[in-house]
Design a protein around this motif. Structure first.
Motif, PDB file in Angstrom:
ATOM      1  N   SER A 488      31.453  75.727  29.211  1.00  0.00           N
ATOM      2  CA  SER A 488      29.843  74.866  29.303  1.00  0.00           C
ATOM      3  C   SER A 488      28.952  73.594  28.766  1.00  0.00           C
ATOM      4  O   SER A 488      30.044  73.083  27.900  1.00  0.00           O
ATOM      5  CB  SER A 488      29.797  76.064  27.678  1.00  0.00           C
ATOM      6  OG  SER A 488      27.977  76.169  27.958  1.00  0.00           O
ATOM      7  N   CYS A 489      28.253  73.248  29.469  1.00  0.00           N
ATOM      8  CA  CYS A 489      27.497  72.023  28.512  1.00  0.00           C
ATOM      9  C   CYS A 489      26.894  71.853  27.315  1.00  0.00           C
ATOM     10  O   CYS A 489      26.633  71.287  26.972  1.00  0.00           O
ATOM     11  CB  CYS A 489      26.609  71.379  29.834  1.00  0.00           C
ATOM     12  SG  CYS A 489      25.363  72.163  29.705  1.00  0.00           S
ATOM     13  N   GLY A 490      26.483  73.283  26.989  1.00  0.00           N
ATOM     14  CA  GLY A 490      25.478  73.299  25.666  1.00  0.00           C
ATOM     15  C   GLY A 490      24.378  73.599  25.817  1.00  0.00           C
ATOM     16  O   GLY A 490      23.438  73.510  25.040  1.00  0.00           O
ATOM     17  N   PHE A 491      23.955  73.046  27.017  1.00  0.00           N
ATOM     18  CA  PHE A 491      22.594  72.677  27.142  1.00  0.00           C
ATOM     19  C   PHE A 491      21.221  73.819  26.488  1.00  0.00           C
ATOM     20  O   PHE A 491      19.676  73.738  25.804  1.00  0.00           O
ATOM     21  CB  PHE A 491      22.070  72.390  28.758  1.00  0.00           C
ATOM     22  CG  PHE A 491      20.312  72.398  29.125  1.00  0.00           C
ATOM     23  CD1 PHE A 491      20.028  71.080  27.991  1.00  0.00           C
ATOM     24  CD2 PHE A 491      19.776  73.389  29.985  1.00  0.00           C
ATOM     25  CE1 PHE A 491      18.601  71.062  28.387  1.00  0.00           C
ATOM     26  CE2 PHE A 491      18.852  72.851  29.861  1.00  0.00           C
ATOM     27  CZ  PHE A 491      18.315  71.969  29.120  1.00  0.00           C
ATOM     28  N   CYS A 492      21.394  75.314  27.233  1.00  0.00           N
ATOM     29  CA  CYS A 492      21.414  76.301  26.816  1.00  0.00           C
ATOM     30  C   CYS A 492      21.673  77.077  25.968  1.00  0.00           C
ATOM     31  O   CYS A 492      22.827  77.329  26.050  1.00  0.00           O
ATOM     32  CB  CYS A 492      20.886  76.756  28.707  1.00  0.00           C
ATOM     33  SG  CYS A 492      21.949  77.640  29.393  1.00  0.00           S
ATOM     34  N   CYS A 495      24.254  80.309  27.377  1.00  0.00           N
ATOM     35  CA  CYS A 495      25.462  79.954  27.752  1.00  0.00           C
ATOM     36  C   CYS A 495      26.273  79.458  26.495  1.00  0.00           C
ATOM     37  O   CYS A 495      27.083  79.979  26.226  1.00  0.00           O
ATOM     38  CB  CYS A 495      24.806  79.690  29.244  1.00  0.00           C
ATOM     39  SG  CYS A 495      27.199  78.510  29.554  1.00  0.00           S
ATOM     40  N   HIS A 534      20.905  79.379  32.143  1.00  0.00           N
ATOM     41  CA  HIS A 534      20.052  78.105  32.339  1.00  0.00           C
ATOM     42  C   HIS A 534      20.851  77.322  34.224  1.00  0.00           C
ATOM     43  O   HIS A 534      19.891  77.783  35.051  1.00  0.00           O
ATOM     44  CB  HIS A 534      20.047  76.413  32.164  1.00  0.00           C
ATOM     45  CG  HIS A 534      18.877  75.502  32.782  1.00  0.00           C
ATOM     46  ND1 HIS A 534      18.155  75.693  33.065  1.00  0.00           N
ATOM     47  CD2 HIS A 534      19.889  74.326  32.770  1.00  0.00           C
ATOM     48  CE1 HIS A 534      17.417  74.411  33.610  1.00  0.00           C
ATOM     49  NE2 HIS A 534      18.685  73.484  33.907  1.00  0.00           N
ATOM     50  N   CYS A 535      22.147  77.917  34.518  1.00  0.00           N
ATOM     51  CA  CYS A 535      22.278  77.430  35.726  1.00  0.00           C
ATOM     52  C   CYS A 535      23.676  78.061  36.233  1.00  0.00           C
ATOM     53  O   CYS A 535      23.906  79.152  35.099  1.00  0.00           O
ATOM     54  CB  CYS A 535      23.500  75.964  35.843  1.00  0.00           C
ATOM     55  SG  CYS A 535      24.496  75.570  35.046  1.00  0.00           S
ATOM     56  N   GLY A 538      26.669  79.403  33.558  1.00  0.00           N
ATOM     57  CA  GLY A 538      26.344  80.814  32.805  1.00  0.00           C
ATOM     58  C   GLY A 538      25.937  81.901  33.510  1.00  0.00           C
ATOM     59  O   GLY A 538      26.450  82.674  33.239  1.00  0.00           O
TER      60      GLY A 538
HETATM   61 FE1  SF4 Z   1      24.389  74.039  30.165  1.00  0.00          FE
HETATM   62 FE2  SF4 Z   1      24.470  75.791  32.555  1.00  0.00          FE
HETATM   63 FE3  SF4 Z   1      25.833  76.784  30.284  1.00  0.00          FE
HETATM   64 FE4  SF4 Z   1      23.481  75.947  30.435  1.00  0.00          FE
HETATM   65  S1  SF4 Z   1      23.934  78.448  31.437  1.00  0.00           S
HETATM   66  S2  SF4 Z   1      24.349  75.947  29.086  1.00  0.00           S
HETATM   67  S3  SF4 Z   1      23.064  74.746  31.472  1.00  0.00           S
HETATM   68  S4  SF4 Z   1      26.859  75.282  31.711  1.00  0.00           S
END
Ligand code: SF4
Length: 601
Positions: A488-492, A495, A534-535, A538
């Motif tokens: 997870s990139c941690g942006f939202c 997720c 968000h993407c 997640g």
């Molecule tokens: Fe990142 Fe996508 Fe996970 Fe959001 S859903 S934290 S944008 S990887």
């Protein structure tokens, strides 16, 4: 203070990329390779030299798994840790090597000699256990080889002198079809497209019914049409970042079908008037870079790339950029961010990449298989391709099969092939579950083996993992929960937090400490993450847990505590009442009501 020696080296690296700040990730990769880390002096140099914020440079070093702020060992060893690698003994091999060398996972030994670490799938699942040593891929590791490897490390033998057979990579093609059987002679598809007319070739791509081979299945022709009808500057980008655990089919295409790939990108480029294309290839495939560059050079020499492609007067060329270990960069907009020299954080959409992609310009982004098949369609016509597969899923698909089967490898089959047919082909007579589409895909059990592998039913970018009766589905789902919590990139928040919570519950269950309440929590949190992420990462992260929970409830039941109906109760009001009295704050806590999430049908 940057030393003269270091600043000269860093300057030379920047010069190799024309001092282009968008190539920051490539420069950082080179520093990592040369210095075994990206030191603070390098971070400061690039920030100043490329005129980018220092947080952007530092953010990249922190974000990408193969970049490090502190030195790795002289021997930097990663073991691929996908479920199929584990099933083949990868984790046990890594633990044994770490024990023999006296290191903790991920920590360099005190003498700086070696680092042993785990990494997400390296894309060689059919030759598991696999991994990387100083960026070179090794395959089919055995216990005996691990002992030898430890000895070679202790004796300081250069990796170039290690047994060559450890680094042998098979192409693993088991069943080929029109895509793999057809080698397009360099320039033939391009010349056929030009002779027909580029707009007419676009018609053929649309008529073929080709859908994006990354798994989402967006029609390739519609995407190209959208870019064709968009004014302004255009770019072509190729997603060669296949990071889905269990996927390795683009590896075969990059190794043996580079001409077809570049031909497809060039046709798209000439169609929309793009002058530049980029292949974004996962860092684990770095060993293929020299061969791919040779193909690009030969194409330039033959007039198939460069200032005047095929005598059209149009300019188009292709560069290859490498990733640095971030699964999320397989997401289209994250890939574009990475290509621009930033962390791979998915963008807000709309607008789509066709409207506003690389550097804010209209961009056609397809994966390797899509471009290869588009080139073949340009040569053979749309009807040829549309005649393959089934009504709502045209053509053939490359599937990379790994796990509990006697013939793992690449299978090119018409879309619409059933799971059962594939299992028969690959020798998986005892399969109890198959995961189609990797960690983000769907898991099906025996009652669903007659379902179709297609965009209309079980869609996949290529990954097929087979699990037989010996496998513990709860533990497998736990491994996927860990994978997503890590990637997870941690942006939202849904997720970032949700994948951590799912990992926690999966660990609890796998350890035999879970209750039915925990199963309910997984269902609830899983739907929240799917609905609010968000993407695509997640949105798909809970799939393995939710699918196995639905299809293998008896395995979850078997893991539950004796007091399985235990429901934890916690009265927040009572717990804080004393504190509230002391502070004089009498507000009562109210439950939070979230709006209903978007939930897949
Ligand atoms: Fe990142 Fe996508 Fe996970 Fe959001 S859903 S934290 S944008 S990887």
């Amino acid at each position: 203070m940057v030393s003269t020696w270091l600043s000269t080296t860093l300057y030379d690296i920047a010069a190799r990329y024309d001092h282009d700040r968008h190539a920051l990730l490539q420069m950082l990769r080179e520093v990592q390779a040369a210095r075994s880390c990206v030191p603070e002096e390098a971070i400061q140099f690039f920030a100043r030299h490329l005129n980018v914020p220092i947080v952007q440079v530092r953010g990249c070093v922190e974000f990408y798994s193969f970049l490090h702020a502190t030195p790795r060992g002289q021997y930097d060893i990663y073991f691929s840790d996908s479920p199929t690698d584990r099933m083949a003994g990868g984790l046990a091999a890594a633990e044994r090597l770490a024990a023999l060398l006296g290191v903790e996972f991920g920590e360099p030994r005190s003498d700086g000699r070696v680092t042993v670490a785990l990494t997400s799938c390296t894309g060689h699942c059919e030759q598991a256990p696999a991994g990387l040593v100083n960026r070179r891929v090794f395959t089919s590791m055995t216990e005996a080889k691990v002992g030898q490897m430890a000895d070679l490390v202790e004796r300081g033998v250069p990796v170039e002198q290690w047994p060559e057979e450890w680094f042998r990579i098979a192409d693993s093609i088991r069943v080929s079809g029109p895509t793999l059987d057809t080698h397009v002679h360099p320039g033939d598809a391009l010349r056929a497209a030009l002779a027909r007319g580029l707009p007419q070739t676009l018609d053929e791509v649309e008529a073929s019914g080709l859908q994006g081979r990354g798994g989402a299945g967006f029609p390739v022709g519609r995407k190209w049409r959208g870019a064709y009808e968009t004014r302004g500057i255009h770019y072509i980008t190729c997603n060669a970042d296949e990071g889905e655990p269990g996927t390795f089919k683009d590896r075969i295409l990059l190794a043996g079908y580079a001409n077809e790939l570049f031909e497809g990108m060039t046709i798209a480029g000439l169609l929309v008037g793009a002058e530049k294309g980029y292949v974004y290839m996962r860092g684990e495939y770095e060993y293929m870079l020299p061969g791919l560059i040779d193909v690009l050079v030969a194409r330039r020499d033959a007039g198939l790339l460069g200032e005047d492609v095929c005598g059209t007067g149009q300019r188009f060329d292709i560069a290859i950029h490498l990733g640095a270990g971030a699964y999320v960069c397989g997401e289209q907009s994250a890939l574009l961010e990475s290509l621009e020299g930033r962390r791979g954080i998915p963008r807000v959409r709309p607008p789509s990449a066709v409207k506003k992609g690389l550097l804010g310009q209209s961009t056609i982004n397809n994966n390797v298989e899509s471009f290869v098949q588009a080139a073949q369609i340009a040569l053979n016509g749309g009807a040829w391709f549309a005649g393959l597969g089934e009504e709502k899923s045209r053509g053939t698909k490359l599937l990379s099969v790994a796990g509990d089967c006697s013939r793992p490898g690449i299978y090119e089959l018409p879309l619409g092939t059933t799971v059962r047919e594939l299992l028969e082909l690959c020798g998986a007579s005892h399969a109890k579950a198959v995961q189609i589409g990797g960690a983000a895909g769907r898991t099906v059990g025996r009652p669903e083996f007659d379902r179709h592998i297609s965009y209309a039913d079980l869609a996949t970018g290529g990954s097929v993992m087979v699990f037989d009766e010996r496998r513990d589905m709860v533990d497998l789902a736990r491994q996927f929960a860990h994978f997503f919590a890590h990637e997870s990139c941690g942006f939202c928040a849904p997720c970032r937090v949700g994948t951590q919570m799912l990992q926690h519950y999966a660990d609890k269950l796998a350890a035999g400490q879970g209750s039915r309440h925990d199963l309910e929590q997984i269902r609830r949190i899983g739907q929240l993450v799917k609905g609010y992420a968000h993407c695509g990462l997640g949105e798909t992260a809970p799939n393995a847990l939710l699918d196995t929970l639905e299809r293998f409830p008896e395995e979850y039941e078997a893991h539950l505590l004796e007091a399985a109906d235990f429901v934890p109760e916690f009265d927040v009001d009572a717990a804080v009442s004393e504190a509230r009295t002391i502070t004089g704050r009498q507000d009562h806590l109210h439950p939070i009501h979230y709006p209903a999430p978007r939930i897949e049908p």
